[in-house]
Design an enzyme around this catalytic site. Structure first.
Site, short mmCIF file in Angstrom:
data_model
loop_
_atom_site.label_atom_id
_atom_site.label_comp_id
_atom_site.label_asym_id
_atom_site.label_seq_id
_atom_site.Cartn_x
_atom_site.Cartn_y
_atom_site.Cartn_z
CB CYS A 134 -1.53 5.95 -31.95
SG CYS A 134 -0.95 6.79 -30.49
CG HIS A 180 -7.72 3.98 -31.72
ND1 HIS A 180 -6.52 3.51 -32.20
CD2 HIS A 180 -7.41 4.96 -30.83
CE1 HIS A 180 -5.53 4.18 -31.63
NE2 HIS A 180 -6.04 5.06 -30.80
CD GLU A 223 -12.88 3.65 -31.75
OE1 GLU A 223 -12.28 3.46 -30.68
OE2 GLU A 223 -12.59 3.06 -32.81
CE LYS A 282 -4.77 0.48 -30.06
NZ LYS A 282 -5.70 0.46 -31.22
CG HIS A 293 -2.02 1.89 -28.03
ND1 HIS A 293 -1.65 1.67 -29.35
CD2 HIS A 293 -2.58 3.13 -28.01
CE1 HIS A 293 -1.98 2.75 -30.07
NE2 HIS A 293 -2.54 3.63 -29.28
CG PHE A 336 -0.59 10.71 -28.47
CD1 PHE A 336 -1.25 11.39 -27.46
CD2 PHE A 336 -0.04 9.47 -28.20
CE1 PHE A 336 -1.38 10.83 -26.21
CE2 PHE A 336 -0.17 8.91 -26.95
CZ PHE A 336 -0.83 9.58 -25.95
#
Lengths: 424, 430
Positions: free
Chosen positions: B181, B321, B332, B353, B358, B417
């Site tokens: 990602c 993110h 986050e 997102k 995503h 990831f």
């Protein structure tokens, strides 16, 4: 500008589990290429490769849960990275994990068909076709839930980061020889810019599997000469026969000279230049001679030397038709050097290591600098070309190289060169 | 090595994208500024029976003209991801007037992507030739269509950067970044370095993703990462909301043209913004989870700020993110508080997102461009689906509606990831 030195290395190849073992086997003229084992190659037009012996994860203290999604590539990287880490003294004289970078070139990660098979088998109807309802409602759950992670190109890097506590700057490039060299170049940048004190940089090959063989064969880059029962990706043959897949991994510890001094780490060699270019022939897609030479030129300028300062070239020479362009490029590069340049190629013995190849070649360079011997390239025939270089073959050459140019390229147009010099 | 005395400034002279919400940057931005979701039921394949049946799909009509009509040979290799990439790259190249740059050897490419996953049909087809114990019936397989090599080719992660270089005649450095990602953000970060260090004058940098197929989609289902409880597709992606339960997978592509400032100025290129700094880090925590303390994220943001020579107070907007997973939202939020201290509560933070889902390797570049466009019209894009704000995520996530606010310096986060992170500081300081 401060120089960047190599203070540790780890490598695994078909010829040995350490840099020393691999180098000594090369000096003896051994080849790691043999009939492929581990799966049935019946029906493939190429059945040889330089495979690694199996690696047992439990010997490295890797949890079976982690090992299940690692595969050969992850295990090779873990072994080489750990060896480099301790060779560089990072286990004994620890550096803050935030300040250690990790840059890797990763060969293509392929699907293991057996991982997906249970889902398909569960969902087949009596006619042999798949029943979508079965598949989407239940069949897919036959697949191991963490299997998707094993398909990600960055998992091997992340596992090393976790295992060694490396938290700093990082990147993973893929999948050809250029990727490994980029990892080294970006690692050097990270140190020069003060973003990392120490960097682990390296490359990992493909795993030899039915899919990698099929891919190589369909791309028409593998040696399919039926008269060969073992050995051979003859580099620089007039009649290019094709390459042979190899498995292996190389990792180096890079840091600034002052940092190495402070830590009391050994200086093995210096990374002093890098160059890259991209240009391909329209029909064949292989890199042009101009691109190969441009990468060499750029690396030379970056290292602040001229062609006369290079005393050994480790060529890409993978046995494919692209070698012709590399020969032209090397000839052009050294046209004014006034003497034939010594040239070595490792792929005849180690197979094509893709992203690992420039890093393994850099590690072999260090061995040559330490031991004063350059191994003979295997399966080359010196009389085929009237070229301005001396292809080392037949027997090892007594020589302690001081400045080595390493070339690497993809089958798509990417070219890179690294310059490694002996420490002053 | 690297005999450079100073770092060159890197500006943005063009951008392009294709997303579930729009066929280009203008349409996507407009849709997002109205707080509209691009998520819908999956039509790419029959997802009946799966716990998640929604995704962000790009309209097939939009990719009909993918730029390959004059390149029949290249078309053979064109996966859906590459076609999306080609469209985004074309928009970016024309905006930056890239064809007018004469020295093509100084133009490079850096793309975050993965090779394409095999579709279900291919696995079913291959299964017929496999005995389950390591033996393939290659004779029959070859007779019935060979190794089917074009599909194997598409697994090659360098295919997209190589073909984009070929299509747009870029002969400089060529990089394929594959860090899940974070791949798109890291590809832009590496391109930024490449120009700073003088390897290239111009870089086409971005990412693309199209994984709405068996191996891609099911992979995320198996990992338990996708939203499975939702009232409508449009309300499934709800970062920082208490009712969030996973992310929504999307496809898309985005490209930025990064350029050395002097090079851009000398050729009179439109200067749209500037990349100020880049930082990457890894969590080194667990292969399946991000670090709950957010340490990797903290380090990534701090590195980007330090690289840009900025103190945290200078940042006026954070493009989070914000995946809409519990773990990411909490860690986050924690990381932003750690980096920005008391200022964190006052800052505008939002997650694209929530509207786009995503886009994995394309997410970083898409969000970077939307951030820049927001600066251009003094608009902060919202985080939609904020109906039950999570008390643990107690920051200003610009809920549900875009807000007018002049801002010119921002940071964009991408966390991958496995724990690889890429953070970019971006500015509209010209």
């Amino acid at each position: 500008m401060e120089s960047i030195v190599i203070t540790g290395m780890g490598t695994v190849t078909s010829l040995g589990a350490t840099a020393g073992d691999t180098y000594r086997a090369l000096l003896k003229g051994c080849s790691g290429v043999r009939l492929i084992s581990g799966f049935d190659t019946e029906g493939f037009d190429c059945r040889i490769g330089a495979q690694m012996p199996p690696i047992d994860p439990s010997n490295m203290g890797i949890h079976p849960r982690d090992a299940r999604i690692m595969g050969m590539q992850g295990l090779m990287l873990m072994k080489a990275a750990r060896d480099a880490f301790s060779a560089g003294g990072l286990d004994k004289r620890p550096v803050d994990g935030d300040l250690i970078g990790l840059f890797m070139g990763m060969g293509i990660v392929d699907y293991e068909f057996k991982d997906l098979l249970p889902a398909v088998q569960y969902s087949l109807n009596s006619g042999g076709a798949i029943n979508d309802d079965d598949f989407f409602s239940r069949g897919y759950r036959e697949i191991y839930p963490l299997w998707p992670l094993s398909m990600l190109n960055n998992m091997a890097l992340c596992q090393v980061a976790i295992h060694l506590g490396i938290k700093g700057e990082n990147a993973v490039f893929a999948p050809h020889g250029d990727a490994g060299a980029w990892a080294v170049a970006e690692g050097v940048s990270a140190i020069l810019e003060g973003k990392a004190n120490v960097v682990l940089a390296g490359g990992v090959s493909e795993k030899i599997s039915p899919l990698s063989l099929a891919r190589g064969l369909s791309a028409d880059i593998l040696n399919t000469d039926p008269s060969l029962n073992r050995n051979v990706c003859p580099p620089f043959k007039a009649e290019a026969k094709g390459t042979i897949l190899g498995e292996g991994c190389g990792v180096m510890v890079l840091e600034s000279r002052s940092s190495a001094e402070k830590r009391g780490a050994p200086f093995l060699a210096e990374v002093s230049g890098f160059g890259s270019a991209f240009e391909r022939e329209e029909e064949t897609m292989r890199p042009t001679a101009r691109a190969v030479q441009r990468a060499m030129d750029e690396a030379m300028v970056d290292a602040g030397i001229d062609p006369a300062g290079v005393d050994l070239v480790i060529a890409h020479g993978d046995g494919t038709a692209g070698d012709k362009n590399e020969i032209d490029a090397i000839a052009g590069f050294f046209a004014d050097a006034g003497r034939p340049i010594d040239l070595y190629v490792s792929k005849g013995a180690l197979g094509n290591l893709f992203a690992a190849s420039p890093v393994v070649d850099a590690i072999l360079t260090i061995c040559m600098m330490e031991n004063g011997m350059v191994p003979a390239a295997l399966y080359v025939d010196p009389v085929e070309h009237h070229t301005p270089f001396n292809l080392i073959c037949g027997k090892a050459l007594r020589k302690r190289p001081k400045c080595v140019m390493i070339n690497s390229r993809s089958h798509e147009g990417h070219c890179v060169s690294l310059v490694i010099t002996a420490c002053r | 090595m690297g005999k450079r005395v100073f770092k060159r400034r890197v500006v943005i002279t063009g951008y392009g994208m294709i997303t579930p919400s729009g066929r280009n940057v203008a349409d996507t931005f407009k849709s997002c500024s109205m707080g509209k979701s691009g998520i819908d039921d999956i039509t790419a394949f029959d997802a009946t029976g799966l716990p998640c049946r929604i995704a962000g799909q790009v309209n097939d009509e939009w990719i009909r003209d993918d730029g390959f009509s004059n390149h029949k040979r290249l078309l053979k290799f064109s996966s859906r991801g590459l076609r999306l990439m080609s469209i985004a790259a074309r928009e970016a190249a024309s905006r930056a007037e890239l064809p007018k740059v004469s020295d093509r050897q100084r133009i490079g490419v850096s793309i975050g992507s993965f090779g394409e996953d095999p579709p279900l049909e291919e696995i079913v087809w291959l299964h017929r030739f496999y005995d389950g114990e390591g033996h393939w019936d290659l004779e029959s397989l070859t007779r019935e269509g060979g190794y089917n090599f074009l599909r194997f080719y598409r697994r090659k992660p360098d295919m997209i950067s190589a073909i984009i270089a070929r299509l747009f005649d870029c002969r400089g450095s060529n990089l394929s970044s594959t860090s899940a990602c974070a791949a798109g953000a890291q590809a832009v970060g590496e391109a930024f370095r490449m120009i700073q260090d003088g390897h290239c004058d111009v870089m086409m940098a971005g990412g693309c993703e199209s994984t709405l197929n068996l191996a891609g989609f099911l992979g995320f289902v198996l990992l338990g990462a996708l939203a499975t409880r939702y009232e409508t597709p449009q309300t499934a992606s709800r970062p920082f909301d208490r009712k969030r339960n996973g992310f929504v997978l999307s496809e898309g592509a985005a490209v930025l043209i990064l350029e050395d400032f002097d090079h851009a100025r000398n050729r009179g290129a439109p200067i749209e913004g500037e990349i100020l700094g880049y930082g990457s880090s890894s969590d080194a925590y667990r292969i399946t989870d991000s670090d709950p303390r957010g340490e990797g994220a903290i380090l990534g943001m701090r590195k980007a700020l330090a690289d840009a020579g900025l103190t945290p107070e200078k940042i006026q907007y954070i493009n989070a993110h914000g995946t809409s997973t519990l773990k990411n939202d909490i860690s986050e939020t924690r990381a932003i508080k750690a980096v920005f201290g008391p200022n964190a509560k006052k800052m505008a933070i939002s997650s694209n997102k929530s509207m786009l889902g995503h886009c994995i390797a394309a997410a970083g570049p898409i969000e970077l461009i939307l951030t820049l466009m927001g600066m251009h019209c003094s608009l902060v894009l919202p985080t939609i689906n904020q109906t039950h704000p999570d008390p643990k995520c107690d920051l200003w996530f610009v809920p549900n509606q875009a807000v007018h606010k002049a801002h010119s310096v921002a940071i964009c986060n991408s966390f991958g990831f496995g724990g690889q992170n890429g953070c970019l500081c971006i500015g509209n300081t010209f």
